[in-house]
Design a protein around this motif. Sequence first.
Motif, PDB file in Angstrom:
ATOM      1  N   THR A  60       0.820  -1.216   0.000  1.00 48.60           N
ATOM      2  CA  THR A  60       0.000   0.000   0.000  1.00 48.60           C
ATOM      3  C   THR A  60       0.850   1.260   0.000  1.00 48.60           C
ATOM      4  OG1 THR A  60      -1.784  -1.135   1.184  1.00 48.60           O
ATOM      5  CG2 THR A  60      -1.770   1.274   1.252  1.00 48.60           C
ATOM      6  N   THR A  61       1.785   1.351   0.927  1.00 45.88           N
ATOM      7  CA  THR A  61       2.566   2.587   1.037  1.00 45.88           C
ATOM      8  C   THR A  61       3.623   2.705  -0.059  1.00 45.88           C
ATOM      9  OG1 THR A  61       3.881   1.431   2.712  1.00 45.88           O
ATOM     10  CG2 THR A  61       2.230   3.001   3.486  1.00 45.88           C
ATOM     11  N   MET A  62       4.100   1.579  -0.579  1.00 46.99           N
ATOM     12  CA  MET A  62       5.050   1.656  -1.686  1.00 46.99           C
ATOM     13  C   MET A  62       4.387   2.260  -2.915  1.00 46.99           C
ATOM     14  SD  MET A  62       6.347   0.280  -4.714  1.00 46.99           S
ATOM     15  CE  MET A  62       5.897  -1.444  -4.920  1.00 46.99           C
ATOM     16  N   LEU A  63       3.197   1.760  -3.261  1.00 43.46           N
ATOM     17  CA  LEU A  63       2.478   2.280  -4.418  1.00 43.46           C
ATOM     18  C   LEU A  63       2.006   3.712  -4.167  1.00 43.46           C
ATOM     19  CD1 LEU A  63       0.354  -0.872  -5.315  1.00 43.46           C
ATOM     20  CD2 LEU A  63       2.258   0.069  -6.640  1.00 43.46           C
ATOM     21  N   PHE A  64       1.436   3.956  -2.988  1.00 44.37           N
ATOM     22  CA  PHE A  64       0.931   5.297  -2.665  1.00 44.37           C
ATOM     23  C   PHE A  64       2.053   6.328  -2.680  1.00 44.37           C
ATOM     24  CE2 PHE A  64       0.183   8.597   0.548  1.00 44.37           C
ATOM     25  CZ  PHE A  64      -0.993   9.153   0.070  1.00 44.37           C
ATOM     26  N   GLY A  65       3.172   6.003  -2.071  1.00 44.36           N
ATOM     27  CA  GLY A  65       4.274   6.956  -1.984  1.00 44.36           C
ATOM     28  C   GLY A  65       4.821   7.340  -3.339  1.00 44.36           C
ATOM     29  N   VAL A  66       5.035   6.340  -4.195  1.00 40.19           N
ATOM     30  CA  VAL A  66       5.625   6.623  -5.514  1.00 40.19           C
ATOM     31  C   VAL A  66       4.634   7.359  -6.403  1.00 40.19           C
ATOM     32  CG1 VAL A  66       6.606   5.605  -7.600  1.00 40.19           C
ATOM     33  CG2 VAL A  66       7.182   4.650  -5.366  1.00 40.19           C
ATOM     34  N   LEU A  67       3.382   6.923  -6.426  1.00 38.87           N
ATOM     35  CA  LEU A  67       2.392   7.523  -7.325  1.00 38.87           C
ATOM     36  C   LEU A  67       2.035   8.949  -6.924  1.00 38.87           C
ATOM     37  CD1 LEU A  67       0.020   4.476  -7.942  1.00 38.87           C
ATOM     38  CD2 LEU A  67       1.730   5.430  -9.495  1.00 38.87           C
ATOM     39  N   THR A  68       2.079   9.251  -5.639  1.00 39.88           N
ATOM     40  CA  THR A  68       1.754  10.604  -5.183  1.00 39.88           C
ATOM     41  C   THR A  68       2.978  11.490  -5.029  1.00 39.88           C
ATOM     42  OG1 THR A  68       1.874   9.952  -2.849  1.00 39.88           O
ATOM     43  CG2 THR A  68      -0.272   9.752  -3.949  1.00 39.88           C
ATOM     44  N   GLY A  69       4.156  10.875  -5.047  1.00 38.42           N
ATOM     45  CA  GLY A  69       5.383  11.643  -4.868  1.00 38.42           C
ATOM     46  C   GLY A  69       5.626  12.060  -3.439  1.00 38.42           C
ATOM     47  N   THR A 105      10.339   5.850  -0.805  1.00 37.34           N
ATOM     48  CA  THR A 105      11.237   7.002  -0.694  1.00 37.34           C
ATOM     49  C   THR A 105      12.472   6.819  -1.553  1.00 37.34           C
ATOM     50  OG1 THR A 105      10.461   7.473   1.546  1.00 37.34           O
ATOM     51  CG2 THR A 105      12.589   8.390   0.921  1.00 37.34           C
ATOM     52  N   LYS A 106      13.008   5.587  -1.565  1.00 37.00           N
ATOM     53  CA  LYS A 106      14.188   5.310  -2.389  1.00 37.00           C
ATOM     54  C   LYS A 106      13.847   5.403  -3.874  1.00 37.00           C
ATOM     55  CE  LYS A 106      17.098   4.388   0.925  1.00 37.00           C
ATOM     56  NZ  LYS A 106      18.267   5.245   1.185  1.00 37.00           N
ATOM     57  N   ILE A 107      12.710   4.826  -4.276  1.00 30.50           N
ATOM     58  CA  ILE A 107      12.333   4.818  -5.688  1.00 30.50           C
ATOM     59  C   ILE A 107      12.096   6.235  -6.196  1.00 30.50           C
ATOM     60  CG2 ILE A 107      10.546   4.083  -7.327  1.00 30.50           C
ATOM     61  CD1 ILE A 107      10.206   1.558  -5.679  1.00 30.50           C
ATOM     62  N   VAL A 114       1.223  -2.052  10.689  1.00 30.04           N
ATOM     63  CA  VAL A 114       1.786  -0.700  10.780  1.00 30.04           C
ATOM     64  C   VAL A 114       3.248  -0.679  10.340  1.00 30.04           C
ATOM     65  CG1 VAL A 114       2.457   1.128  12.384  1.00 30.04           C
ATOM     66  CG2 VAL A 114       0.191   0.094  12.559  1.00 30.04           C
ATOM     67  N   PHE A 115       4.021  -1.638  10.808  1.00 25.55           N
ATOM     68  CA  PHE A 115       5.423  -1.666  10.394  1.00 25.55           C
ATOM     69  C   PHE A 115       5.549  -2.024   8.918  1.00 25.55           C
ATOM     70  CE2 PHE A 115       6.534  -2.240  15.030  1.00 25.55           C
ATOM     71  CZ  PHE A 115       7.202  -1.042  15.128  1.00 25.55           C
ATOM     72  N   GLY A 116       4.581  -2.776   8.386  1.00 24.78           N
ATOM     73  CA  GLY A 116       4.559  -3.017   6.947  1.00 24.78           C
ATOM     74  C   GLY A 116       4.410  -1.718   6.180  1.00 24.78           C
ATOM     75  N   PHE A 117       3.576  -0.796   6.714  1.00 21.64           N
ATOM     76  CA  PHE A 117       3.444   0.524   6.091  1.00 21.64           C
ATOM     77  C   PHE A 117       4.797   1.226   6.020  1.00 21.64           C
ATOM     78  CE2 PHE A 117      -1.177   0.763   7.763  1.00 21.64           C
ATOM     79  CZ  PHE A 117      -1.657   0.223   6.585  1.00 21.64           C
ATOM     80  N   PHE A 118       5.551   1.189   7.107  1.00 21.96           N
ATOM     81  CA  PHE A 118       6.851   1.861   7.136  1.00 21.96           C
ATOM     82  C   PHE A 118       7.853   1.199   6.185  1.00 21.96           C
ATOM     83  CE2 PHE A 118       5.280   3.586  11.210  1.00 21.96           C
ATOM     84  CZ  PHE A 118       5.610   4.919  11.017  1.00 21.96           C
ATOM     85  N   HIS A 119       7.835  -0.129   6.122  1.00 24.98           N
ATOM     86  CA  HIS A 119       8.747  -0.827   5.215  1.00 24.98           C
ATOM     87  C   HIS A 119       8.466  -0.420   3.768  1.00 24.98           C
ATOM     88  CE1 HIS A 119      10.858  -4.052   7.645  1.00 24.98           C
ATOM     89  NE2 HIS A 119      10.079  -3.480   8.546  1.00 24.98           N
ATOM     90  N   GLY A 120       7.198  -0.362   3.399  1.00 28.27           N
ATOM     91  CA  GLY A 120       6.852   0.030   2.036  1.00 28.27           C
ATOM     92  C   GLY A 120       7.163   1.483   1.754  1.00 28.27           C
ATOM     93  N   PHE A 121       6.932   2.346   2.738  1.00 23.38           N
ATOM     94  CA  PHE A 121       7.201   3.771   2.558  1.00 23.38           C
ATOM     95  C   PHE A 121       8.700   4.017   2.422  1.00 23.38           C
ATOM     96  CE2 PHE A 121       6.803   8.313   4.169  1.00 23.38           C
ATOM     97  CZ  PHE A 121       6.181   8.754   3.015  1.00 23.38           C
ATOM     98  N   GLY A 122       9.491   3.216   3.128  1.00 26.06           N
ATOM     99  CA  GLY A 122      10.939   3.338   2.992  1.00 26.06           C
ATOM    100  C   GLY A 122      11.390   3.035   1.581  1.00 26.06           C
ATOM    101  N   LEU A 123      10.818   1.986   0.989  1.00 25.56           N
ATOM    102  CA  LEU A 123      11.174   1.647  -0.390  1.00 25.56           C
ATOM    103  C   LEU A 123      10.670   2.712  -1.355  1.00 25.56           C
ATOM    104  CD1 LEU A 123      12.353  -0.261  -2.454  1.00 25.56           C
ATOM    105  CD2 LEU A 123      10.236  -1.588  -2.382  1.00 25.56           C
TER     106      LEU A 123
END
Length: 239
Positions: free
Chosen positions: A100-109, A163-165, A152-161
Amino acid sequence: MSFFGTMQRVPRNRLMLVFGLLALSFCFGVDAFAHNVAEGDKGYIQESSGVLFFPFVYLGAKHMVTGYDHLLFLFGVIFFLYRMKHIAIYVTLFAVGHSTTMLFGVLTGISANAYIIDAIIGLSVVYKALDNLGAFQRWFGVQPNTKAATLVFGFFHGFGLATKIIEFEISPDGLLANLIAFNIGVEIGQLLALAAILILMGFWRRTSSFMRHAFAANTILMAAGFVLVGYQLVGFAVA
């Protein structure tokens, strides 16, 4: 005697050796603790354009299989899980959060400081080790909701990735398809890594040494998490 009390009988010099080895690893090999994408893969991601489904599946699987922070957290999550349905529930929660957070973070910037996010990811490893040791119940008389914590920690793991992408400024041409492919690869890599961990854990659990060494194993896990946190905070301070 309780599990925590039994485990406290592990010799103190053994624990000191564990912390000493981890400290040496931190001092002489800090680059190995960087949560990052390999330089070759980074270049490929930056130069790619259009839909490249299978290459991004491969990159996602590679990231997970070599992502020590993700694997350490998953190792802690399944350490005392014996039934496959319980393992499936926790791994699914982690996958949902991560995706969720990996896709959300990259698509929204939307991004955050990579060092802070990665420090939180290190704390997730510390949390799970302490949870396995029964520390929260012993110290505070409460037991955190482990399923909610995994999500919750899954959210952070995805958001970390994510951020890198975002830092790679990936081409918008085929972005959504490539991100989905990457995420599929991440889940494939997670299943492969999980299968290997479960096989090894299965053999270990059949031996009499499992419960004797469970405290030491989770102490090592906790120390590794603190090393990850320390490395990221140092990086944040000097960046």
